[in-house]
Design a protein around this motif. Structure first.
Motif, PDB file in Angstrom:
ATOM      1  N   ILE A  19      66.500 -32.832  -2.450  1.00 41.99           N
ATOM      2  CA  ILE A  19      65.118 -32.666  -1.995  1.00 41.99           C
ATOM      3  C   ILE A  19      64.816 -31.178  -1.927  1.00 41.99           C
ATOM      4  CG2 ILE A  19      63.448 -33.176  -0.173  1.00 41.99           C
ATOM      5  CD1 ILE A  19      65.371 -35.400   0.774  1.00 41.99           C
ATOM      6  N   GLU A  20      63.676 -30.771  -2.518  1.00 42.84           N
ATOM      7  CA  GLU A  20      63.277 -29.366  -2.524  1.00 42.84           C
ATOM      8  C   GLU A  20      61.847 -29.229  -1.969  1.00 42.84           C
ATOM      9  OE1 GLU A  20      63.528 -28.390  -6.644  1.00 42.84           O
ATOM     10  OE2 GLU A  20      65.724 -28.346  -6.666  1.00 42.84           O
ATOM     11  N   GLU A  50      53.172 -32.727   3.312  1.00 42.73           N
ATOM     12  CA  GLU A  50      53.910 -32.017   2.283  1.00 42.73           C
ATOM     13  C   GLU A  50      54.369 -32.978   1.184  1.00 42.73           C
ATOM     14  OE1 GLU A  50      54.291 -28.762   2.232  1.00 42.73           O
ATOM     15  OE2 GLU A  50      53.234 -28.512   4.131  1.00 42.73           O
ATOM     16  N   HIS A 103      56.599 -37.375   2.469  1.00 38.46           N
ATOM     17  CA  HIS A 103      57.417 -37.351   3.677  1.00 38.46           C
ATOM     18  C   HIS A 103      56.808 -38.298   4.716  1.00 38.46           C
ATOM     19  CE1 HIS A 103      58.319 -35.695   7.778  1.00 38.46           C
ATOM     20  NE2 HIS A 103      59.526 -35.899   7.305  1.00 38.46           N
ATOM     21  N   PRO A 113      57.400 -32.854  -1.102  1.00 39.67           N
ATOM     22  CA  PRO A 113      58.626 -32.246  -1.623  1.00 39.67           C
ATOM     23  C   PRO A 113      58.983 -32.822  -2.980  1.00 39.67           C
ATOM     24  CG  PRO A 113      59.128 -33.888   0.047  1.00 39.67           C
ATOM     25  CD  PRO A 113      57.637 -33.723   0.056  1.00 39.67           C
TER      26      PRO A 113
END
Length: 292
Positions: free
Chosen positions: A188-189, A142, A159, A144
């Motif tokens: 963090i999104e 991912e 990540h 983010p």
């Protein structure tokens, strides 16, 4: 209110209060840990290391099942009192304390197994102090988004899981790295369920010199804030930059943090790639403190 002995130590400026509690008799509350780590009203530190035998606490059962020789467990707490799984600088300082106090020894050519909530970590002596095998690492693929005060737009991050969670963000220049305001927690999104340390990294020019990759990093640690160093964070940063650089990138890295320089090495094993962190560990002073 009892008085308890303590030692202050650090690894490249990432500092810790060390308290020996071999038989697990000291039940430190989050408020007590936060008070001890307070830089104005306490001893002052980024975290607390409780030195306890693995057999004396519930979390040590899994450690002893993995490695029966892991007598000692590093019970690590962030400066806000919260529990953390691992700390790369902390493991080296923990091992230095065990050796200096005679609680453990490292024979020539051997390692010292240390129990943590992220499993057993093997420590050995190195040219720069101590090297710890952090084991296998993972990434979920991912990317983010990370927003930080001082960055004009949100940046994608990678990540990396080293037993504790990290998100690594590349920045464009030394100036941009210095301009980030880490007195404010990055966002963090999407937000990780347990939070994450956030590393901001910039490559050196040239990136690789004499076969060693070189980067510079700043870090915001969950439960702490900006620290002068983060051991697992330097490893996460090196792994991310190697991934971004491509197949020709080296497996040895020199990571400059505000508190000094740490070494990172990736190496193959039967169960997959592992990673090791090397650097100094210093014990500064000892004393006693009243525990409220």
């Amino acid at each position: 209110m009892p008085e308890i002995p303590f030692t202050k130590g650090h690894g490249t400026g990432n500092d810790f209060v060390i308290i020996a509690d071999p038989d697990g008799e000291l039940d430190l509350t989050p408020d007590q840990v936060a008070a001890l780590c307070d830089r104005r009203f306490g001893i002052g530190a980024d975290g607390l290391l409780r030195v306890v035998r693995s057999a004396a606490l519930d979390a040590g059962a899994a450690v002893l099942a993995e490695e029966p020789a892991a007598e000692w467990f590093m019970d690590y707490r962030n400066s806000d009192g919260s529990i953390a799984e691992m700390c790369g600088n902390g493991v080296r300082v923990f091992a230095r304390y065990l050796l200096d106090t005679g609680l453990a020894a490292i024979e020539a050519g051997s390692t010292l197994p240390v129990g943590t909530r992220a499993g057993v970590k093997d420590v050995m002596r190195s040219e720069t102090g101590y090297q710890v095998d952090l084991g296998r690492w993972r990434t979920d693929g991912e990317d983010p988004l990370v927003r930080a005060k001082g960055l004009d737009v949100a940046r994608p991050g990678m990540h990396v899981d080293l037993g504790n969670p990290h998100v690594v963000v590349a920045v464009a220049s030394e100036e941009e790295l210095e301009g980030i305001d880490l007195t404010v927690m990055p966002v963090i999104e999407p937000a990780p369920p347990a939070g994450a340390n956030v590393e901001f990294v910039v490559p050196s020019d040239p990136l690789v010199k004499d076969g060693v990759g070189r980067i510079r990093m700043r870090v915001f640690e969950r439960g702490v804030g900006e620290t002068l160093s983060c051991g697992t964070g330097t490893v996460a940063a090196a792994l991310a930059v190697r991934s971004w650089a491509g197949a020709a990138a080296p497996d040895s890295w020199r990571v400059e943090v505000p508190g000094g320089v740490l070494g990172v090495r990736m190496f193959p094993s039967q169960d997959g790639e592992r990673v090791a962190l090397s650097g100094p560990a210093t014990l500064v002073y000892s004393g006693t403190v009243t525990l409220a």
